[in-house]
Design an enzyme around this catalytic site. Structure first.
Site, PDB file in Angstrom:
ATOM      1  N   TYR A 291      -1.885  -0.926  10.207  1.00 18.30           N
ATOM      2  CA  TYR A 291      -1.875  -1.167   8.760  1.00 18.30           C
ATOM      3  C   TYR A 291      -0.605  -0.628   8.120  1.00 18.30           C
ATOM      4  O   TYR A 291       0.063  -1.322   7.343  1.00 18.30           O
ATOM      5  CB  TYR A 291      -3.101  -0.509   8.137  1.00 18.30           C
ATOM      6  CG  TYR A 291      -3.214  -0.685   6.643  1.00 18.30           C
ATOM      7  CD1 TYR A 291      -3.573  -1.912   6.088  1.00 18.30           C
ATOM      8  CD2 TYR A 291      -2.979   0.387   5.775  1.00 18.30           C
ATOM      9  CE1 TYR A 291      -3.691  -2.072   4.722  1.00 18.30           C
ATOM     10  CE2 TYR A 291      -3.090   0.230   4.404  1.00 18.30           C
ATOM     11  CZ  TYR A 291      -3.450  -0.995   3.883  1.00 18.30           C
ATOM     12  OH  TYR A 291      -3.558  -1.145   2.516  1.00 18.30           O
TER      13      TYR A 291
ATOM     14  N   SER B  94       0.844  -1.197   0.000  1.00 17.09           N
ATOM     15  CA  SER B  94       0.000   0.000   0.000  1.00 17.09           C
ATOM     16  C   SER B  94       0.872   1.235   0.000  1.00 17.09           C
ATOM     17  O   SER B  94       1.913   1.273   0.678  1.00 17.09           O
ATOM     18  CB  SER B  94      -0.909   0.029   1.231  1.00 17.09           C
ATOM     19  OG  SER B  94      -1.577   1.275   1.333  1.00 17.09           O
TER      20      SER B  94
END
Length: 248
Positions: free
Chosen positions: A156, A142
Site C-alpha cells: 500500500y 495517502s
C-alpha cells in the site's frame, strides 16, 4: 472551464462510499454532473446517485474495476457519451489490505499496484481525449506515503508513494494544456472501513494527529472541490496532506 451548457462534468472512481461518495455529493452540490465507478457495491452506488438526483443534481453509476484497464476506458467513454466533455477526473478508487511482508503474495502486491497506480494512469489516459483545456485531475493518495506507523503496509505504501510521483510527472506532461494534476493525501478519516478497526488502533491513530481526531470524508471533499475550481488554477504537481497534523 465552462462547458457549452455551463455545467462541468466529473468522473470519480470508487465513488460509492466513504471519501468517494462525499466527493461526488460535494461536486454535485456545486453544480457538477458526476459519474461514479464502483466495483462490487452496486446498491451503495445507487444510493449515492439517488441522493444526488433527489437534491436536483445529475449523477450516474458505472461498474468498473479499477484494476481492469478496459473497464476504466469504458467508464470514461460512457461518461463522455452522457455528459460530453469531462472536466474533472478524481482518482479515488484504492485498496489497502495489510499483510506481513514475508507472507505477502505477489498477487497481493500486483493487485494493489494495479488499482492504486495503474488505475489512475489508465483513467487519466482514457479521460484526456474528452478533457478540455484547464481540466482537473485529482488523485487521492495517502499520508502513509510520508509516514508509516504500522507494519504490513509495504504494498500500500509503495503504491501511494508511486502515485505522488505520477502526479508530479503528469503535471509536467499536461501543464501546457492548462490541465492541473494534484494529489491529496488524507490522514485518518472516519469511514465505514476505519470504524471497523480495533479500538487500540483507532486510539493510536487519533493520538498521532495534532488535532486529536479523525477527519471526515466531507473535509476531503471540500479540498477536492477547491482544487477542481478556478481559484486553484495555479496549483499543479502538488501533494497536499489533509491529515490533522499526522505528519507534523
Amino acid at each position: 472551464m465552462s462547458s457549452p451548457s455551463g455545467r462541468r462534468a466529473a468522473l470519480i472512481t470508487g465513488g460509492s462510499r466513504g471519501i468517494g461518495a462525499a466527493i461526488a455529493t460535494r461536486l454535485a452540490a456545486d453544480g457538477v454532473r458526476v459519474a461514479i465507478t464502483y466495483n462490487s457495491s452496486s446498491a451503495a452506488a445507487d444510493d449515492v446517485v439517488k441522493s444526488i438526483t433527489a437534491a436536483g443534481g445529475h449523477a450516474l453509476a458505472l461498474c468498473a474495476d479499477s484494476a481492469d484497464p478496459d473497464q476504466l476506458r469504458a467508464a470514461a467513454e460512457e461518461t463522455s457519451r452522457a455528459y460530453g466533455k469531462i472536466h474533472i477526473l478524481v482518482n479515488n478508487a484504492g485498496i489497502g489490505e495489510a499483510a506481513p511482508f514475508d507472507e505477502m503474495s505477489l498477487e497481493h502486491f500486483d493487485r494493489t499496484m494495479a488499482v492504486n497506480v495503474r488505475g489512475p494512469f489508465v483513467a487519466a489516459q482514457a479521460v484526456l481525449p474528452h478533457m478540455p483545456e484547464n481540466g482537473r485531475i485529482i488523485n487521492i493518495g495517502s499520508v502513509f506515503a510520508d509516514r508509516t506507523p504500522f507494519g504490513g503496509m509495504s504494498a500500500y505504501v509503495t503504491s501511494k508513494a508511486a502515485l505522488a510521483g505520477l502526479t508530479r510527472a503528469l503535471a509536467r506532461d499536461l501543464g501546457a494544456r492548462g490541465i492541473t494534476v494534484n494529489n491529496i493525501q488524507p490522514g485518518p478519516i472516519s469511514t465505514d472501513l476505519t470504524s471497523s478497526s480495533d479500538t487500540h488502533t483507532h486510539d493510536v491513530m487519533t493520538a498521532a494527529t495534532a488535532l486529536r481526531r479523525f477527519g471526515t470524508p466531507e473535509e476531503i471533499a471540500g479540498l477536492v472541490a477547491y482544487l477542481a475550481g478556478e481559484e486553484a488554477a495555479y496549483i499543479t504537481g502538488a501533494t497536499i496532506n489533509a491529515d490533522g497534523g499526522y505528519t507534523t
